[in-house]
Design a protein around this motif. Structure first.
Motif, short mmCIF file in Angstrom:
data_model
loop_
_atom_site.label_atom_id
_atom_site.label_comp_id
_atom_site.label_asym_id
_atom_site.label_seq_id
_atom_site.Cartn_x
_atom_site.Cartn_y
_atom_site.Cartn_z
N LEU A 44 0.93 -1.22 -0.07
CA LEU A 44 0.06 -0.01 0.04
C LEU A 44 0.92 1.47 -0.03
N GLN A 46 1.02 4.99 1.57
CA GLN A 46 0.32 5.71 2.28
C GLN A 46 1.26 7.40 2.63
N ASP A 50 5.76 3.79 0.62
CA ASP A 50 5.03 2.52 0.43
C ASP A 50 5.09 1.67 1.66
N THR A 61 -5.58 1.63 10.05
CA THR A 61 -5.92 2.59 8.88
C THR A 61 -6.81 3.71 9.56
N TYR A 67 -5.21 6.16 0.87
CA TYR A 67 -4.04 5.03 0.58
C TYR A 67 -4.17 4.64 -0.87
N MET A 69 -3.65 1.00 -3.17
CA MET A 69 -2.97 -0.44 -3.12
C MET A 69 -2.23 -0.44 -4.68
#
Length: 281
Positions: A44, A46, A50, A61, A67, A69
């Motif tokens: 992910l 964020q 990564d 989360t 976020y 993917m």
């Protein structure tokens, strides 16, 4: 009424997660959640880096974070425990402090490891809670049962997190504290404030000092992090709503559509409309 709205908590499997989240499409969760990985791996993005998660790991989360993917393995097996904030507010302050601390440490690290036996116990607790939530059998005290099972899960997590962080708890460095406050302020004010000066003044530090500290901890300057957060917010609004680009521009605090389009193209290489078009069927 959804399970989450009715009981304050809902459990998702990897199948449910993929129904809601598409690869390479930034998203913001509606509610805070724990995500556990039993097998396989997921990557992910964020904030500014990564996050790689593999077997026997978990993450926290938060709806304030966007976020994305990037990739997921074929053998990925996961559970996501999503919950309403007010449902957890009655738990001890110690637990909430642990989660807040872990959430920050997570920003700086690759992932949060579990011992295999710890994961097994938590996995069984989560599956049993899911079984009760999904059951169509009449239960007079179903809501109370759910509350107690969720409390058991939370105390399990608190114990694991407390043990894992026992040597570091309450030892956040001054630099980490500055970045932690900066990220929280940014989550709250990025739709209206994009200047480094604003965030520096909130902590009574100079812009140079804030940028230097943020750079040292995250690898990016304060200005770069601000631009990244605003871009992530813009992408979520563009790919998950039908609001006109001009309205999104106004929501993000830009003086006009031209300023927003210029900012977006500078940081992505394409216009807001070009970005949105790739998600239209």
């Amino acid at each position: 009424m959804s399970v989450l709205e009715k009981f304050g908590v809902e459990i998702f499997t990897q199948h449910n997660i993929f129904e809601r989240i598409a690869t390479d499409k930034p998203f913001r969760p509606d509610n805070p959640a724990f995500i556990f990985i039993k097998t396989g791996s997921i990557r992910l993005r964020q904030h500014f880096r990564d996050l790689e998660l593999s077997a026997n790991m978990f993450m926290v989360t938060d709806p304030q974070t966007v976020y994305e993917m990037i990739s997921v393995s074929e053998d990925f097996q996961s559970r996501m425990v999503s919950y309403k904030r007010d449902f957890i507010s009655t738990l001890s302050l110690k637990f909430n402090r642990l989660i807040t601390y872990r959430y920050f440490r997570q920003q700086m690290n690759i992932g949060v490891p579990f011992q295999a036996d710890e994961m097994e116990v938590v996995w069984k607790s989560v599956n049993f809670l899911k079984y009760i939530l999904d059951s169509e059998t009449e239960m007079t005290y179903k809501k109370e049962i759910v509350e107690h099972l969720f409390s058991v899960f939370c105390y399990q997590m608190a114990g694991i997190i407390s043990k894992e962080d026992s040597s570091a708890m309450n030892q956040m460095s001054r630099q980490e504290e500055i970045v932690f406050i900066f990220l929280n302020d940014l989550a709250l004010h990025h739709q209206k404030e994009r200047s480094v000066e604003f965030y520096a003044e909130r902590q009574f530090v100079t812009t140079r000092h804030l940028s230097a500290v943020v750079k040292e901890v995250t690898g990016k300057s304060a200005g770069q992090v601000i631009a990244l957060i605003v871009m992530n917010e813009a992408k979520v609004l563009l790919n998950s709503s039908s609001k006109p680009v001009s309205e999104i521009s106004s929501m993000l605090g830009f003086s006009d559509l031209y300023s927003f389009s210029h900012f977006f193209k500078k940081h992505s290489g394409e216009s807001p409309s070009q970005y949105r078009n790739q998600f239209e069927s």
